[in-house]
Scaffold this motif. Structure first.
Motif, short mmCIF file in Angstrom:
data_model
loop_
_atom_site.label_atom_id
_atom_site.label_comp_id
_atom_site.label_asym_id
_atom_site.label_seq_id
_atom_site.Cartn_x
_atom_site.Cartn_y
_atom_site.Cartn_z
N GLU A 158 0.62 -1.31 0.21
CA GLU A 158 -0.02 -0.06 -0.09
C GLU A 158 0.88 1.17 0.08
OE1 GLU A 158 0.21 -1.53 4.30
OE2 GLU A 158 -0.14 -2.57 2.27
N ALA A 200 -7.15 5.24 5.12
CA ALA A 200 -7.00 3.85 5.14
C ALA A 200 -8.29 3.30 5.47
CB ALA A 200 -5.66 3.38 5.53
N ARG A 201 -8.48 2.01 4.72
CA ARG A 201 -9.33 0.94 5.54
C ARG A 201 -8.75 -0.51 5.32
NH1 ARG A 201 -14.10 0.74 0.78
NH2 ARG A 201 -12.76 0.22 -1.00
N ALA A 202 -9.43 -1.49 5.95
CA ALA A 202 -8.96 -2.76 5.65
C ALA A 202 -9.09 -3.45 4.51
CB ALA A 202 -9.64 -3.71 6.64
N ARG A 205 -3.90 -3.00 4.62
CA ARG A 205 -4.57 -1.77 4.46
C ARG A 205 -4.75 -1.50 2.99
NH1 ARG A 205 -1.75 3.00 6.61
NH2 ARG A 205 -0.07 2.07 5.55
#
Length: 340
Positions: free
Chosen positions: A135, A169-171, A179
């Motif tokens: 990421e 950010a998110r999972a 992420r």
């Protein structure tokens, strides 16, 4: 000397005698059409002299020619280029240009400076670098990257992803502990919810304006370092909008909450007063709350497709399918994201 003109959209070369000072009288030696505006210069390099435009204003200082800063600063400032990124570029090897990522297409990225946009690919070393998380190795919308233009290459190459000032950010789906960076280098993350009709079902009302969901957004925003702002759209649907905003404000203490409407004259004025030229705002929220409609009105055109929500459950139809950065005529930078 290599110069860039938004008018021509192609780099132009000019020869300058080393050791001379070009003033207004001698600047006619250079292509005058490249100086139709002071900010039209994109990149000036490899010139150990002081270059002056036809108006006599200096555009590059020989003592700092390698750092890119004086040459690109007037152009990139409109896209949010700040000293945080300038200092990183100064530490990199020469021959690189700072650009901002404004669109993504699988393994290709749209990068832009004002009035100039092109498609670029990521350097192979970035894919193979195991010391950097995926990421962080790959650019996302809002990133500043260093670009290398090679006449022998089919596309410009992104050599470095500059350190991010902020991020959201998110999972990542299907990857435990990983992420996904949604947007980068945003000053504001604007959480968009919406009022529902007074006769809507409890499920529809809860989906449109869910305080617990907003709190989860705010937690992610705080971790990434951006400023939060909550918009509750479709205020024209409710007579008791102010009362509901008061209840939500009591729960989300310290967070600014604005009721807005895209269907009323001046319905977005409160939001426009918060936006600042050169600053970036990312919009997040479920599909159907009106993110794309808000962005369209702020941009001043139908840049994003919109669709009516289903009346039964207020669900939108995911008209935004990818992230994209827009620059408005007022100088605001806006990023719309798919429903999340």
């Amino acid at each position: 000397v290599q110069l860039w003109s938004p008018e021509r959209k192609q780099p132009q070369r000019a020869t300058v005698r080393l050791g001379t000072l070009l003033g207004p009288a001698s600047s006619a030696q250079l292509p005058r059409q490249l100086f139709h505006e002071p900010h039209a210069l994109h990149h000036v390099r490899a010139c150990p002299t002081l270059l002056a435009s036809a108006t006599g204003s200096a555009v590059v200082d020989s003592t700092r020619a390698r750092s890119h800063l004086p040459a690109v600063h007037p152009v990139l400032r409109a896209l949010g280029y700040e000293s945080f990124f300038e200092e990183q570029m100064a530490r990199l090897e020469g021959g690189l240009v700072p650009v901002r990522v404004v669109g993504q297409h699988r393994r290709e990225w749209d990068v832009s400076v004002p009035d100039v946009q092109c498609r670029a690919v990521l350097a192979g070393k970035r894919w193979a670098d195991d010391s950097v998380a995926a990421e962080d190795a790959q650019p996302t919308i809002g990133d500043w990257v260093s670009l290398r233009r090679d006449a022998t290459a089919t596309m410009p190459v992104i050599e470095h992803v500059l350190e991010r000032r902020t991020e959201l950010a998110r999972a990542a789906v299907g990857k435990r502990g990983a992420r996904q960076i949604v947007v980068a280098n945003v000053d504001w993350v604007i959480v968009v919810a919406a009022f529902s009709r007074s006769d809507a079902s409890d499920a529809a009302a809860q989906r449109s304006l869910n305080p617990r969901r907003i709190e989860r957004y705010l937690t992610a925003i705080e971790k990434g370092g951006a400023k939060p702002l909550v918009l509750v759209n479709k205020a024209d649907l409710r007579d008791d909008a102010d009362a509901e905003i008061a209840q939500l404000s009591a729960r989300l203490a310290g967070v600014d909450i604005l009721p807005v409407s895209c269907k009323l004259d001046g319905g977005l004025d409160a939001l426009r007063e918060r936006l600042t030229p050169g600053k970036t705002a990312g919009f997040v929220g479920l599909s159907g709350v009106g993110k794309s409609t808000i962005v369209n009105q702020l941009v001043g055109s139908d840049s994003l497709r919109t669709a009516e929500e289903r009346a039964s459950d207020t669900r939108g139809r995911h008209t935004t399918t990818h992230r994209e950065l827009f620059v408005t005529e007022a100088g605001w930078l806006l990023i719309d994201t798919p429903g999340m």
